[in-house]
Write a protein that holds these residues in place. Structure first.
Motif, PDB file in Angstrom:
ATOM      1  N   ARG A  22       0.832  -1.204   0.000  1.00 32.46           N
ATOM      2  CA  ARG A  22       0.000   0.000   0.000  1.00 32.46           C
ATOM      3  C   ARG A  22       0.864   1.251   0.000  1.00 32.46           C
ATOM      4  NH1 ARG A  22      -5.000  -1.159   4.161  1.00 32.46           N
ATOM      5  NH2 ARG A  22      -6.054  -2.619   2.793  1.00 32.46           N
ATOM      6  N   ARG A  23       1.936   1.225   0.776  1.00 34.00           N
ATOM      7  CA  ARG A  23       2.825   2.380   0.848  1.00 34.00           C
ATOM      8  C   ARG A  23       3.475   2.655  -0.507  1.00 34.00           C
ATOM      9  NH1 ARG A  23       8.011   3.593   1.638  1.00 34.00           N
ATOM     10  NH2 ARG A  23       8.649   1.440   1.851  1.00 34.00           N
ATOM     11  N   GLU A  24       3.897   1.611  -1.186  1.00 31.69           N
ATOM     12  CA  GLU A  24       4.508   1.780  -2.511  1.00 31.69           C
ATOM     13  C   GLU A  24       3.491   2.284  -3.534  1.00 31.69           C
ATOM     14  OE1 GLU A  24       7.982  -1.619  -2.338  1.00 31.69           O
ATOM     15  OE2 GLU A  24       5.893  -2.242  -2.590  1.00 31.69           O
ATOM     16  N   ARG A  25       2.274   1.750  -3.466  1.00 30.32           N
ATOM     17  CA  ARG A  25       1.233   2.234  -4.381  1.00 30.32           C
ATOM     18  C   ARG A  25       0.918   3.690  -4.091  1.00 30.32           C
ATOM     19  NH1 ARG A  25      -2.003  -2.419  -2.881  1.00 30.32           N
ATOM     20  NH2 ARG A  25      -3.573  -0.900  -2.376  1.00 30.32           N
ATOM     21  N   ALA A  26       0.876   4.039  -2.802  1.00 29.08           N
ATOM     22  CA  ALA A  26       0.615   5.430  -2.423  1.00 29.08           C
ATOM     23  C   ALA A  26       1.713   6.342  -2.956  1.00 29.08           C
ATOM     24  CB  ALA A  26       0.517   5.554  -0.901  1.00 29.08           C
ATOM     25  N   ALA A  27       2.950   5.876  -2.964  1.00 25.89           N
ATOM     26  CA  ALA A  27       4.059   6.678  -3.482  1.00 25.89           C
ATOM     27  C   ALA A  27       3.853   7.004  -4.959  1.00 25.89           C
ATOM     28  CB  ALA A  27       5.385   5.955  -3.263  1.00 25.89           C
ATOM     29  N   VAL A  28       3.276   6.075  -5.706  1.00 23.05           N
ATOM     30  CA  VAL A  28       2.973   6.346  -7.125  1.00 23.05           C
ATOM     31  C   VAL A  28       1.958   7.484  -7.226  1.00 23.05           C
ATOM     32  CG1 VAL A  28       1.961   5.415  -9.249  1.00 23.05           C
ATOM     33  CG2 VAL A  28       3.520   3.996  -7.881  1.00 23.05           C
ATOM     34  N   TYR A  29       0.899   7.404  -6.442  1.00 18.11           N
ATOM     35  CA  TYR A  29      -0.120   8.462  -6.464  1.00 18.11           C
ATOM     36  C   TYR A  29       0.473   9.809  -6.071  1.00 18.11           C
ATOM     37  CZ  TYR A  29      -3.999   5.238  -7.192  1.00 18.11           C
ATOM     38  OH  TYR A  29      -4.866   4.328  -7.729  1.00 18.11           O
ATOM     39  N   VAL A  30       1.280   9.822  -5.020  1.00 13.93           N
ATOM     40  CA  VAL A  30       1.883  11.070  -4.558  1.00 13.93           C
ATOM     41  C   VAL A  30       2.845  11.618  -5.615  1.00 13.93           C
ATOM     42  CG1 VAL A  30       3.401  12.070  -2.803  1.00 13.93           C
ATOM     43  CG2 VAL A  30       1.538  10.543  -2.117  1.00 13.93           C
ATOM     44  N   ALA A  31       3.635  10.743  -6.224  1.00 19.67           N
ATOM     45  CA  ALA A  31       4.586  11.172  -7.259  1.00 19.67           C
ATOM     46  C   ALA A  31       3.873  11.830  -8.429  1.00 19.67           C
ATOM     47  CB  ALA A  31       5.407   9.976  -7.747  1.00 19.67           C
ATOM     48  N   LEU A  32       2.648  11.409  -8.678  1.00 20.44           N
ATOM     49  CA  LEU A  32       1.865  11.988  -9.776  1.00 20.44           C
ATOM     50  C   LEU A  32       1.035  13.186  -9.328  1.00 20.44           C
ATOM     51  CD1 LEU A  32       0.824   8.695 -11.546  1.00 20.44           C
ATOM     52  CD2 LEU A  32       2.366  10.451 -12.416  1.00 20.44           C
ATOM     53  N   GLY A  33       1.226  13.615  -8.072  1.00 19.12           N
ATOM     54  CA  GLY A  33       0.595  14.838  -7.604  1.00 19.12           C
ATOM     55  C   GLY A  33      -0.762  14.700  -6.952  1.00 19.12           C
ATOM     56  N   GLU A  34      -1.161  13.481  -6.650  1.00 13.49           N
ATOM     57  CA  GLU A  34      -2.459  13.298  -5.991  1.00 13.49           C
ATOM     58  C   GLU A  34      -2.416  13.809  -4.556  1.00 13.49           C
ATOM     59  OE1 GLU A  34      -5.267  12.421  -7.267  1.00 13.49           O
ATOM     60  OE2 GLU A  34      -4.563  11.671  -9.190  1.00 13.49           O
ATOM     61  N   ALA A  35      -3.524  14.335  -4.094  1.00 12.95           N
ATOM     62  CA  ALA A  35      -3.661  14.776  -2.712  1.00 12.95           C
ATOM     63  C   ALA A  35      -3.632  13.558  -1.788  1.00 12.95           C
ATOM     64  CB  ALA A  35      -4.973  15.530  -2.525  1.00 12.95           C
ATOM     65  N   SER A  36      -3.223  13.778  -0.547  1.00  8.77           N
ATOM     66  CA  SER A  36      -3.130  12.689   0.427  1.00  8.77           C
ATOM     67  C   SER A  36      -4.463  11.973   0.607  1.00  8.77           C
ATOM     68  CB  SER A  36      -2.652  13.226   1.773  1.00  8.77           C
ATOM     69  OG  SER A  36      -1.352  13.731   1.663  1.00  8.77           O
ATOM     70  N   THR A  37      -5.532  12.723   0.664  1.00  5.13           N
ATOM     71  CA  THR A  37      -6.855  12.115   0.852  1.00  5.13           C
ATOM     72  C   THR A  37      -7.209  11.193  -0.306  1.00  5.13           C
ATOM     73  OG1 THR A  37      -7.556  14.052   2.091  1.00  5.13           O
ATOM     74  CG2 THR A  37      -9.296  12.623   1.257  1.00  5.13           C
ATOM     75  N   ARG A  38      -6.988  11.667  -1.503  1.00  3.02           N
ATOM     76  CA  ARG A  38      -7.318  10.860  -2.689  1.00  3.02           C
ATOM     77  C   ARG A  38      -6.389   9.647  -2.805  1.00  3.02           C
ATOM     78  NH1 ARG A  38      -8.654  13.160  -8.673  1.00  3.02           N
ATOM     79  NH2 ARG A  38      -8.900  11.133  -9.638  1.00  3.02           N
ATOM     80  N   ALA A  39      -5.095   9.841  -2.553  1.00  7.99           N
ATOM     81  CA  ALA A  39      -4.150   8.720  -2.597  1.00  7.99           C
ATOM     82  C   ALA A  39      -4.520   7.676  -1.548  1.00  7.99           C
ATOM     83  CB  ALA A  39      -2.731   9.219  -2.377  1.00  7.99           C
ATOM     84  N   GLY A  40      -4.873   8.130  -0.354  1.00  6.58           N
ATOM     85  CA  GLY A  40      -5.276   7.208   0.702  1.00  6.58           C
ATOM     86  C   GLY A  40      -6.501   6.408   0.328  1.00  6.58           C
ATOM     87  N   ARG A  41      -7.492   7.084  -0.213  1.00 10.38           N
ATOM     88  CA  ARG A  41      -8.715   6.399  -0.630  1.00 10.38           C
ATOM     89  C   ARG A  41      -8.396   5.338  -1.683  1.00 10.38           C
ATOM     90  NH1 ARG A  41     -11.676  10.402  -3.188  1.00 10.38           N
ATOM     91  NH2 ARG A  41     -11.631  11.480  -1.204  1.00 10.38           N
TER      92      ARG A  41
END
Length: 84
Positions: A22-41
Motif C-alpha cells: 500500500r505504501r509503494e502504491r501510495a508513493a505512485v499516487y503522490v509522485a503523480l501529484g495526488e492529494a493525500s486524501t485521494r491517494a489514501g482512498r
C-alpha cells in the motif's frame, strides 16, 4: 502535438506491479501529484496515514525515485518524437 506515452494516471502503472505494498502504491499516487486524501482512498488507508508517510525519509525517497522514472520516460518519449 499529442501526448505520446506520457502517463498521468496512477492506474496506468499499478497493474504493472501487482505486488506493491500500500505504501509503494501510495508513493505512485503522490509522485503523480495526488492529494493525500485521494491517494489514501485509492490504496485503502486514511489520508492522515499518507500525510504521516510523507514525513518519512524512505517514503520521500520512493516518491523521488518514481518521479525520476516518470521524467526519464517522458524525456525518452519526447526524444523519440523529435527524431521523427
Amino acid at each position: 502535438m499529442d501526448d505520446m506515452n506520457v502517463h498521468t494516471n496512477p492506474q496506468d502503472f499499478l497493474p504493472l506491479a501487482p505486488r506493491l505494498s500500500r505504501r509503494e502504491r501510495a508513493a505512485v499516487y503522490v509522485a503523480l501529484g495526488e492529494a493525500s486524501t485521494r491517494a489514501g482512498r485509492a490504496v485503502g488507508v486514511d489520508g492522515s496515514t499518507i500525510r504521516r508517510w510523507r514525513q518519512r525519509p524512505e517514503f520521500r525517497a520512493d516518491v523521488g525515485r518514481i518521479r525520476l522514472r516518470l521524467l526519464d520516460g517522458a524525456g525518452s518519449s519526447l526524444a523519440d518524437g523529435a527524431g521523427r
